[in-house]
Design a protein around this motif. Sequence first.
Motif, PDB file in Angstrom:
ATOM      1  N   ASP A   1      44.854   6.885 -56.147  1.00 38.29           N
ATOM      2  CA  ASP A   1      44.177   5.762 -55.498  1.00 38.29           C
ATOM      3  C   ASP A   1      43.750   4.716 -56.528  1.00 38.29           C
ATOM      4  O   ASP A   1      43.885   3.511 -56.313  1.00 38.29           O
ATOM      5  N   ALA A   2      43.220   5.166 -57.678  1.00 38.30           N
ATOM      6  CA  ALA A   2      42.796   4.245 -58.730  1.00 38.30           C
ATOM      7  C   ALA A   2      43.995   3.501 -59.298  1.00 38.30           C
ATOM      8  O   ALA A   2      43.939   2.288 -59.561  1.00 38.30           O
ATOM      9  N   LEU A   3      45.118   4.201 -59.492  1.00 36.10           N
ATOM     10  CA  LEU A   3      46.340   3.589 -60.001  1.00 36.10           C
ATOM     11  C   LEU A   3      46.887   2.569 -59.004  1.00 36.10           C
ATOM     12  O   LEU A   3      47.309   1.468 -59.380  1.00 36.10           O
ATOM     13  N   ALA A   4      46.858   2.895 -57.718  1.00 33.77           N
ATOM     14  CA  ALA A   4      47.317   1.979 -56.675  1.00 33.77           C
ATOM     15  C   ALA A   4      46.437   0.734 -56.647  1.00 33.77           C
ATOM     16  O   ALA A   4      46.923  -0.394 -56.465  1.00 33.77           O
ATOM     17  N   ASP A   5      45.111   0.921 -56.818  1.00 37.06           N
ATOM     18  CA  ASP A   5      44.197  -0.221 -56.848  1.00 37.06           C
ATOM     19  C   ASP A   5      44.480  -1.119 -58.048  1.00 37.06           C
ATOM     20  O   ASP A   5      44.415  -2.350 -57.946  1.00 37.06           O
ATOM     21  N   ASP A   6      44.785  -0.508 -59.196  1.00 38.04           N
ATOM     22  CA  ASP A   6      45.119  -1.304 -60.388  1.00 38.04           C
ATOM     23  C   ASP A   6      46.391  -2.126 -60.151  1.00 38.04           C
ATOM     24  O   ASP A   6      46.477  -3.300 -60.524  1.00 38.04           O
ATOM     25  N   TRP A   7      47.399  -1.492 -59.548  1.00 46.76           N
ATOM     26  CA  TRP A   7      48.648  -2.214 -59.246  1.00 46.76           C
ATOM     27  C   TRP A   7      48.393  -3.340 -58.257  1.00 46.76           C
ATOM     28  O   TRP A   7      48.920  -4.444 -58.390  1.00 46.76           O
TER      29      TRP A   7
ATOM     30  N   ALA B   1      45.630  -4.986 -57.800  1.00 45.85           N
ATOM     31  CA  ALA B   1      44.895  -6.053 -58.489  1.00 45.85           C
ATOM     32  C   ALA B   1      45.830  -6.869 -59.379  1.00 45.85           C
ATOM     33  O   ALA B   1      45.743  -8.102 -59.442  1.00 45.85           O
ATOM     34  N   ALA B   2      46.753  -6.201 -60.067  1.00 48.74           N
ATOM     35  CA  ALA B   2      47.696  -6.910 -60.936  1.00 48.74           C
ATOM     36  C   ALA B   2      48.634  -7.798 -60.131  1.00 48.74           C
ATOM     37  O   ALA B   2      48.916  -8.942 -60.507  1.00 48.74           O
ATOM     38  N   LEU B   3      49.131  -7.283 -58.995  1.00 48.35           N
ATOM     39  CA  LEU B   3      50.009  -8.092 -58.144  1.00 48.35           C
ATOM     40  C   LEU B   3      49.276  -9.285 -57.557  1.00 48.35           C
ATOM     41  O   LEU B   3      49.819 -10.388 -57.457  1.00 48.35           O
ATOM     42  N   ALA B   4      48.018  -9.101 -57.174  1.00 41.90           N
ATOM     43  CA  ALA B   4      47.227 -10.211 -56.634  1.00 41.90           C
ATOM     44  C   ALA B   4      47.004 -11.279 -57.700  1.00 41.90           C
ATOM     45  O   ALA B   4      47.113 -12.484 -57.429  1.00 41.90           O
ATOM     46  N   ALA B   5      46.728 -10.850 -58.927  1.00 43.87           N
ATOM     47  CA  ALA B   5      46.519 -11.819 -60.014  1.00 43.87           C
ATOM     48  C   ALA B   5      47.804 -12.584 -60.313  1.00 43.87           C
ATOM     49  O   ALA B   5      47.782 -13.793 -60.555  1.00 43.87           O
ATOM     50  N   GLN B   6      48.928 -11.877 -60.273  1.00 47.85           N
ATOM     51  CA  GLN B   6      50.214 -12.536 -60.531  1.00 47.85           C
ATOM     52  C   GLN B   6      50.537 -13.533 -59.429  1.00 47.85           C
ATOM     53  O   GLN B   6      51.007 -14.632 -59.689  1.00 47.85           O
ATOM     54  N   THR B   7      50.273 -13.192 -58.188  1.00 47.62           N
ATOM     55  CA  THR B   7      50.530 -14.086 -57.062  1.00 47.62           C
ATOM     56  C   THR B   7      49.662 -15.333 -57.166  1.00 47.62           C
ATOM     57  O   THR B   7      50.136 -16.446 -56.961  1.00 47.62           O
ATOM     58  N   GLU B   8      48.398 -15.176 -57.495  1.00 46.47           N
ATOM     59  CA  GLU B   8      47.495 -16.320 -57.647  1.00 46.47           C
ATOM     60  C   GLU B   8      47.947 -17.233 -58.779  1.00 46.47           C
ATOM     61  O   GLU B   8      47.886 -18.452 -58.678  1.00 46.47           O
ATOM     62  N   ALA B   9      48.411 -16.640 -59.876  1.00 45.72           N
ATOM     63  CA  ALA B   9      48.834 -17.442 -61.032  1.00 45.72           C
ATOM     64  C   ALA B   9      50.121 -18.195 -60.738  1.00 45.72           C
ATOM     65  O   ALA B   9      50.332 -19.295 -61.232  1.00 45.72           O
ATOM     66  N   SER B  10      51.002 -17.628 -59.913  1.00 39.37           N
ATOM     67  CA  SER B  10      52.286 -18.272 -59.668  1.00 39.37           C
ATOM     68  C   SER B  10      52.213 -19.332 -58.586  1.00 39.37           C
ATOM     69  O   SER B  10      53.062 -20.215 -58.529  1.00 39.37           O
ATOM     70  N   GLN B  11      51.228 -19.321 -57.721  1.00 34.29           N
ATOM     71  CA  GLN B  11      51.145 -20.293 -56.640  1.00 34.29           C
ATOM     72  C   GLN B  11      50.930 -21.715 -57.138  1.00 34.29           C
ATOM     73  O   GLN B  11      51.617 -22.616 -56.696  1.00 34.29           O
TER      74      GLN B  11
END
Length: 143
Positions: A8-14, A16-26
């Motif tokens: 669950d912690a690993l899934a949450d980290d992934w 969070a990383a995908l959300a940060a990447q999406t925000e940066a690319s928009q």
Amino acid sequence: MSDDNMQDALADDWAAALAAQTEASQPAAAAVFPPKGTDSSANVFKPLSGDGATVAKTDIDMILDIPVQLTAELGHTRITIKSLLQLAQGSVVELDGLAGEPMDVLINGYLIAQGEVVVVNDKFGIRLTDIITPSERIHKLNR
């Protein structure tokens, strides 16, 4: 920590990383692809400072001091090493060029003109008689 909690912690980290990447690319995507109905040419094509002649002169000034090697060829020949070693002062080497035939003028090994030999103030020179056009140069490269 149990395996379920670790996953669950690993899934949450992934996530969070995908959300940060999406925000940066928009914002980058919005800059590349502006919304429909907006004038994107103002951002892409910036006006030149000064007139076109000034810009062209600046561009050509950058390359004026680059040295090139100019070679004038009267003709060619192919000899053996034995014949080369037998050459002495006064020896004559026969070339394939004919007397009175124009000589080749090469810049960095590329034929750019043909001309004839002239003598000016006890020094040899070349009077250019034919300049090779860019299309002729490309044609000769393709042979």
